[in-house]
Enzyme design. Structure first.
Site, PDB file in Angstrom:
ATOM      1  N   GLY A  24       2.665  -4.987   2.514  1.00 21.44           N
ATOM      2  CA  GLY A  24       3.619  -5.089   3.107  1.00 21.44           C
ATOM      3  C   GLY A  24       4.327  -3.335   3.177  1.00 21.44           C
ATOM      4  O   GLY A  24       4.501  -2.726   2.191  1.00 21.44           O
ATOM      5  N   ALA A  25       4.559  -3.040   4.423  1.00 24.88           N
ATOM      6  CA  ALA A  25       4.817  -1.456   4.649  1.00 24.88           C
ATOM      7  C   ALA A  25       5.947  -1.068   3.508  1.00 24.88           C
ATOM      8  O   ALA A  25       5.762  -0.150   2.872  1.00 24.88           O
ATOM      9  CB  ALA A  25       5.331  -1.390   6.006  1.00 24.88           C
TER      10      ALA A  25
ATOM     11  N   ARG B 218      -3.810   3.117   3.120  1.00 25.48           N
ATOM     12  CA  ARG B 218      -3.792   2.350   4.080  1.00 25.48           C
ATOM     13  C   ARG B 218      -3.188   3.255   5.368  1.00 25.48           C
ATOM     14  O   ARG B 218      -1.894   3.870   5.275  1.00 25.48           O
ATOM     15  CB  ARG B 218      -2.499   1.349   3.819  1.00 25.48           C
ATOM     16  CG  ARG B 218      -2.970   0.470   2.648  1.00 25.48           C
ATOM     17  CD  ARG B 218      -4.118  -0.679   2.950  1.00 25.48           C
ATOM     18  NE  ARG B 218      -3.847  -1.471   4.067  1.00 25.48           N
ATOM     19  CZ  ARG B 218      -3.190  -2.474   4.161  1.00 25.48           C
ATOM     20  NH1 ARG B 218      -2.651  -2.990   3.038  1.00 25.48           N
ATOM     21  NH2 ARG B 218      -2.908  -3.329   5.188  1.00 25.48           N
TER      22      ARG B 218
ATOM     23  N   GLN C 282      -2.058 -14.274   4.662  1.00 21.54           N
ATOM     24  CA  GLN C 282      -0.579 -13.996   3.951  1.00 21.54           C
ATOM     25  C   GLN C 282       0.527 -15.069   4.586  1.00 21.54           C
ATOM     26  O   GLN C 282       1.357 -15.252   3.405  1.00 21.54           O
ATOM     27  CB  GLN C 282       0.107 -12.639   4.775  1.00 21.54           C
ATOM     28  CG  GLN C 282      -0.946 -11.320   4.163  1.00 21.54           C
ATOM     29  CD  GLN C 282      -2.195 -10.937   5.164  1.00 21.54           C
ATOM     30  OE1 GLN C 282      -2.405 -11.947   5.801  1.00 21.54           O
ATOM     31  NE2 GLN C 282      -2.081  -9.745   5.384  1.00 21.54           N
TER      32      GLN C 282
ATOM     33  N   ASP D 154       5.003  -2.784  10.616  1.00 20.41           N
ATOM     34  CA  ASP D 154       4.476  -1.527   9.735  1.00 20.41           C
ATOM     35  C   ASP D 154       4.665  -0.322  10.334  1.00 20.41           C
ATOM     36  O   ASP D 154       4.435   0.645   9.557  1.00 20.41           O
ATOM     37  CB  ASP D 154       3.071  -1.850   9.670  1.00 20.41           C
ATOM     38  CG  ASP D 154       2.580  -3.067   8.704  1.00 20.41           C
ATOM     39  OD1 ASP D 154       2.547  -2.757   7.519  1.00 20.41           O
ATOM     40  OD2 ASP D 154       2.519  -4.375   9.175  1.00 20.41           O
TER      41      ASP D 154
ATOM     42  N   ASN E 115       2.076  -4.222  14.129  1.00 20.07           N
ATOM     43  CA  ASN E 115       2.269  -5.010  13.059  1.00 20.07           C
ATOM     44  C   ASN E 115       0.937  -5.816  12.737  1.00 20.07           C
ATOM     45  O   ASN E 115      -0.054  -5.517  13.479  1.00 20.07           O
ATOM     46  CB  ASN E 115       3.395  -5.910  13.476  1.00 20.07           C
ATOM     47  CG  ASN E 115       3.869  -6.874  12.195  1.00 20.07           C
ATOM     48  OD1 ASN E 115       4.003  -6.313  11.037  1.00 20.07           O
ATOM     49  ND2 ASN E 115       3.983  -8.104  12.345  1.00 20.07           N
ATOM     50  N   LYS E 116       1.148  -6.649  11.854  1.00 21.78           N
ATOM     51  CA  LYS E 116      -0.205  -7.595  11.321  1.00 21.78           C
ATOM     52  C   LYS E 116      -0.726  -8.135  12.591  1.00 21.78           C
ATOM     53  O   LYS E 116      -0.254  -8.483  13.409  1.00 21.78           O
ATOM     54  CB  LYS E 116       0.225  -8.719  10.356  1.00 21.78           C
ATOM     55  CG  LYS E 116      -0.959  -9.379   9.703  1.00 21.78           C
ATOM     56  CD  LYS E 116      -1.936  -8.433   9.245  1.00 21.78           C
ATOM     57  CE  LYS E 116      -1.339  -7.708   8.066  1.00 21.78           C
ATOM     58  NZ  LYS E 116      -2.462  -6.635   7.469  1.00 21.78           N
TER      59      LYS E 116
END
Length: 348
Positions: free
Chosen positions: A53-54, A95, A201, A242, A253-254
């Site tokens: 998670g950012a 990351r 997740q 993110d 994002n994811k």
């Protein structure tokens, strides 16, 4: 501070001088804490997604830098700054997509460079700064939750994707913070948590949080989202981010977020992104961002069981890019904006 019914995602153990992380790799089967005693261990925890998670990555990196300073044997300010720069590069390589990581590392390095005292003073100040970043994140999340909850009506069915709750932040959550605040305000809502292949997740972490918070929810296959929308079960979508490209309003994002946004647009369902302004990238364009590609094994295996034939190739992008025309609004701690309004607001 307890971020989720007694669980802390990240905390500093002053007695042992260690970072304590809730190990998200083993949730929901077990609640296990991981202790990081060196910056290398912190980097591995981020890379291996023990913490993810950012915002949570950013907070963890801040404590990682403080830990590097505290563990250093440098005798001079200049020697410590060189060690901290090495630590920064190590953490930055973990990351590449989430902007909070780089925002935090830059903030910590600037703080270290501003101190003219000895290594011990720098280390103490960096630890205080890391704790401040954690506290700020929690407060920003609560504000995001309050502002976003105004957009969620009583009786809504809300889709979320991946995990953007207390586990993904310093505490409280961004997208789940909006849902949580609406629930705590007395609104009757039902959450549909996309499972979020391949790391699951949503099925593992978001479901864990929603159950702890006693918010009514269903875990749904990512492939079922369009059909649920067609049936009128989903009234709004709330996801985290993110990285948000301020100049154009693109949301990173994811993986799977873009699919949800396209489906929401087709069915005329509002699509909201909840993120602190530390997730907004004021400088890079979309072409300058590295979209992380993770190991093919995340596709080939579920836990330790292989589900694809040997020799099969897989593509495993961790994130996708949602264009601004598919985003109804971005909910930040500073207000609710159209994605294309962010740059002017934050730089004006």
């Amino acid at each position: 501070m307890k971020g989720l019914s007694g669980f802390e995602t990240i905390r500093w153990d002053e007695k042992r001088r260690e970072i304590v992380l809730l190990d998200q790799r083993v949730l929901p089967a077990r609640v296990k804490y991981l202790r990081c005693r060196s910056v290398k261990e912190v980097a591995f925890a981020i890379k291996d997604m023990a913490v993810r998670g950012a915002p949570a990555i950013g907070v963890t990196a801040a404590f990682g830098m403080a830990l590097a300073a505290l563990k250093s044997r440098a005798k001079t300010r200049e020697a410590l700054l060189k060690e901290l720069e090495k630590a920064r590069k190590l953490l930055a390589a973990t990351r590449p997509t989430a902007v909070n990581l780089f925002w935090t590392l830059d903030r910590i390095m600037k703080k270290a460079e501003s101190v003219q005292g000895p290594p011990s003073e720098i280390a103490s100040i960096l630890l205080t700064e890391a704790q401040q970043i954690l506290n700020e994140d929690i407060e920003m999340n609560k504000t995001i939750g309050r502002l976003g909850a105004d957009l969620i009506k009583d009786g809504y069915g809300v889709l979320t994707h991946c995990n953007a709750g207390a586990l993904a932040t310093g505490g409280y959550g961004t997208a789940l913070g909006v849902i949580r605040y609406a629930h705590e305000s007395g609104k009757r809502i039902t959450v549909y948590a996309g499972e979020t292949r391949p790391r699951l997740q949503g099925a593992k972490l978001t479901a864990f949080e929603l159950k702890m918070l006693k918010i009514p929810f269903y875990v749904v296959p990512d492939t079922a989202v369009a059909f649920l929308m067609a049936k009128g079960m989903i009234n709004a979508v709330v996801v985290g981010a993110d990285r948000i490209i301020a100049k154009t309003g693109h949301v990173i994002n994811k993986i799977g977020t873009l699919s949800a946004a396209v489906n929401a647009h087709h069915f005329n369902i509002p699509f909201y992104v909840a993120a602190p302004t530390s997730t907004v990238d004021l400088y890079k364009t979309i072409d300058q961002v590295t979209i992380e590609e993770r190991s093919e094994d995340e596709i080939h295996y579920v836990e330790k069981t292989r589900i694809t034939p040997p020799g099969t190739k897989a593509i495993n992008y961790a994130f996708d890019i949602t264009p601004p025309e598919l985003v109804t609004a971005v909910i930040t701690e500073k207000g609710v904006f159209k994605p294309t309004e962010l740059y002017r607001f934050l730089t004006g």
